[in-house]
Structure formats: structure tokens, C-alpha cells
Design a protein around this motif. Structure first.
Motif, PDB file in Angstrom:
ATOM      1  N   LYS A   1      55.101  41.544  49.501  1.00  0.00           N
ATOM      2  CA  LYS A   1      54.876  42.985  49.497  1.00  0.00           C
ATOM      3  C   LYS A   1      53.601  43.368  48.760  1.00  0.00           C
ATOM      4  N   LEU A   2      53.265  42.629  47.686  1.00  0.00           N
ATOM      5  CA  LEU A   2      52.133  42.948  46.826  1.00  0.00           C
ATOM      6  C   LEU A   2      51.226  41.732  46.727  1.00  0.00           C
ATOM      7  N   ALA A   3      49.922  41.976  46.761  1.00  0.00           N
ATOM      8  CA  ALA A   3      48.963  40.887  46.577  1.00  0.00           C
ATOM      9  C   ALA A   3      47.657  41.465  46.059  1.00  0.00           C
ATOM     10  N   VAL A   4      46.941  40.666  45.278  1.00  0.00           N
ATOM     11  CA  VAL A   4      45.693  41.094  44.652  1.00  0.00           C
ATOM     12  C   VAL A   4      44.528  40.763  45.569  1.00  0.00           C
ATOM     13  N   CYS A   5      43.787  41.781  45.992  1.00  0.00           N
ATOM     14  CA  CYS A   5      42.665  41.562  46.910  1.00  0.00           C
ATOM     15  C   CYS A   5      41.341  41.411  46.172  1.00  0.00           C
ATOM     16  N   ALA A   6      41.271  41.805  44.887  1.00  0.00           N
ATOM     17  CA  ALA A   6      40.019  41.706  44.128  1.00  0.00           C
ATOM     18  C   ALA A   6      40.311  41.909  42.653  1.00  0.00           C
ATOM     19  N   SER A   7      39.438  41.339  41.816  1.00  0.00           N
ATOM     20  CA  SER A   7      39.477  41.609  40.379  1.00  0.00           C
ATOM     21  C   SER A   7      38.086  42.030  39.929  1.00  0.00           C
ATOM     22  N   ASP A   8      38.035  42.841  38.888  1.00  0.00           N
ATOM     23  CA  ASP A   8      36.733  43.336  38.441  1.00  0.00           C
ATOM     24  C   ASP A   8      35.834  42.201  37.963  1.00  0.00           C
ATOM     25  N   ALA A   9      36.387  41.224  37.262  1.00  0.00           N
ATOM     26  CA  ALA A   9      35.571  40.124  36.752  1.00  0.00           C
ATOM     27  C   ALA A   9      34.971  39.306  37.889  1.00  0.00           C
ATOM     28  N   ASP A  10      35.792  38.991  38.902  1.00  0.00           N
ATOM     29  CA  ASP A  10      35.295  38.181  40.016  1.00  0.00           C
ATOM     30  C   ASP A  10      34.280  38.942  40.865  1.00  0.00           C
ATOM     31  N   VAL A  11      34.533  40.228  41.087  1.00  0.00           N
ATOM     32  CA  VAL A  11      33.601  41.025  41.886  1.00  0.00           C
ATOM     33  C   VAL A  11      32.261  41.148  41.186  1.00  0.00           C
ATOM     34  N   ALA A  12      32.289  41.407  39.880  1.00  0.00           N
ATOM     35  CA  ALA A  12      31.041  41.531  39.127  1.00  0.00           C
ATOM     36  C   ALA A  12      30.289  40.205  39.095  1.00  0.00           C
ATOM     37  N   LYS A  13      30.990  39.128  38.835  1.00  0.00           N
ATOM     38  CA  LYS A  13      30.351  37.810  38.769  1.00  0.00           C
ATOM     39  C   LYS A  13      29.727  37.437  40.111  1.00  0.00           C
ATOM     40  N   ALA A  14      30.487  37.629  41.207  1.00  0.00           N
ATOM     41  CA  ALA A  14      29.972  37.274  42.529  1.00  0.00           C
ATOM     42  C   ALA A  14      28.787  38.162  42.911  1.00  0.00           C
TER      43      ALA A  14
END
Length: 245
Positions: A221-234
């Protein structure tokens, strides 16, 4: 209601995509809410949030999307403080037994259903009656992220008052002592099936859009599509590598 409730999303038919925030920036929380995910998660266990940044982030983002506070520990103090920010759900880490799950539920409910202390700046803005009404809409989720939690999952899932289960894949791999995908998949499916047997939503930490879509395809039902640390790093890596190329 001081926040957008999370419970209706749990009861609805659509999957819920999550953005996970650990950097402690209320501005980033506002950006994340602007993207209109199903909900955002503020990681108080491992993230950089303090009390003031937490209150600011919930105030900015909670008007647009439900906010889940992943509290620092399974204690009435940590759970109550997370909910006093105005979060619509608390996600309790490292739950390993039915007794620990019951403690989490009790800490998330006002008496007589639980032991949550009345107070907090934001909950009392509209008075005590509004505080109690909002408290009745709080969703309590527990994280299963150890071998012991998996082994006790059927008893944990049977505890009254739990609104959803959530698998912490990183800590589960550490606890199991392996990154073998087949081994971890068996653990995850056992948690998922225990939730299904109780008619309870189950979430999982994925971290990318593709992995979240795969999880939804499996019935989570729930899943993480992004995190702030990973988005910023990438994003920073892409920019620097691109300009040098």
C-alpha cells in the motif's frame, strides 16, 4: 482539523507514494508537499530535525499533504512529541514484539484509549475538544526492521489499534546479516502476508520511483519513491559531472 488526515488514504483503493525527508529542512518539506505525493515522512530517528524545524515543516507541508513523523524511539515522550507537531501519523521504529506494538499504540492515543499526554502548542490552537477530535484521527504505524520483528509478526499484527505495518528494509538487511534478495524477499512477504490476513495496509521502504512502482505491483500500500538526501546527492552529481563532460 489542523492537519490533512492520513487514515482515509490507508482505507482508500489507491497506493500511497511517500517522500522521505531527513535533512531537517522545512523549505524542502514545502517543496516535497508541492510535488503532491500521497504523504511525506519526516525522519526524526536518523534525520536532522529538531523541535523547531519539525513544527515548521508540519505547519508548511501539513496543509497540503498528510505528514508522517517517524519518531526517534518507542516511548510516550518521543511519540507524543512527534504527534504534538500536528503530524497525522506516527511511525514507530524497531518494533519487535506484540508488547512493544501495544506500547506504541497506547502512546499514540489519548486516555482512556491510551496514555498520550494532552498538550503541545499546535494541538491546542483550537481548544481541547478540537485536540481530542484530531487525536482520534491519528494513524499509528509500526516498523518491522529486525529478524525478531519478522519472527513475531503474526502476534504484532494482531495487536488492536495498529493502523499499518511498514518494513524497514535497510535495518532488516543489517539484522539478517545479508543482502541476499531472496532471503530478504521471504522476510518481506511474511510481513506483507501477516498484514493481509488482518486486513491491514503494509508499506515498505524502497527509495526510488522504480522500486516503489514494483512494490505497488506486489500489493504494498505504501512505498517510498524518493528521499531528500538521495535526490540532492544525485542532482549535484549530475550537475557537476554534466558540466565537466
Amino acid at each position: 482539523m489542523l492537519f490533512i488526515p492520513f487514515k482515509p488514504l490507508l482505507a482508500g483503493g489507491d497506493p500511497v507514494d511517500l517522500i522521505w525527508l531527513a535533512l531537517g529542512s522545512a523549505a524542502l518539506a514545502e517543496f516535497a508537499a508541492h510535488a503532491r505525493p500521497g504523504a511525506i515522512v519526516l525522519d526524526l530517528q536518523h534525520g536532522l530535525w529538531d523541535r523547531h524545524s519539525l513544527e515548521a515543516a508540519v505547519g508548511m507541508a501539513g496543509r497540503h499533504v498528510p505528514v508522517i513523523a517517524r519518531c526517534a524511539a518507542n516511548t510516550p515522550h518521543h511519540i507524543g512529541q512527534a504527534l504534538d507537531s500536528g503530524a497525522s501519523s506516527v511511525l514507530v521504529p524497531l518494533v519487535e514484539t506484540a508488547d512493544e506494538a501495544l506500547r506504541a499504540v497506547m502512546a499514540g492515543r489519548y486516555p482512556p484509549a491510551g496514555v498520550r499526554s494532552a498538550g503541545g502548542v499546535r494541538p491546542l490552537l483550537a481548544g481541547i475538544e478540537a485536540m481530542l477530535e484530531a487525536g482520534g484521527h491519528v494513524a499509528v504505524g509500526v516498523m518491522i526492521e529486525t529478524v525478531q520483528g519478522v519472527e513475531n509478526i503474526e502476534a504484532i499484527a494482531a495487536v488492536p489499534g495498529i493502523d499499518y505495518l511498514f518494513i524497514g528494509t535497510g535495518d532488516l538487511a543489517l539484522s539478517r546479516g545479508t543482502n541476499d534478495p531472496e532471503v530478504l524477499e521471504r522476510d518481506c512477504r511474511r510481513v506483507f502476508e501477516a498484514a493481509q490476513q488482518r486486513g491491514m495496509p503494509c508499506g515498505i521502504y524502497t527509495g526510488t520511483m522504480g522500486a516503489a512502482r514494483d512494490a505497488f505491483g506486489k500489493g504494498y500500500k505504501l512505498a517510498v519513491c524518493a528521499s531528500d538526501a538521495d535526490v540532492a546527492k544525485a542532482g549535484f552529481m549530475q550537475a557537476t559531472q554534466g558540466v565537466r563532460a
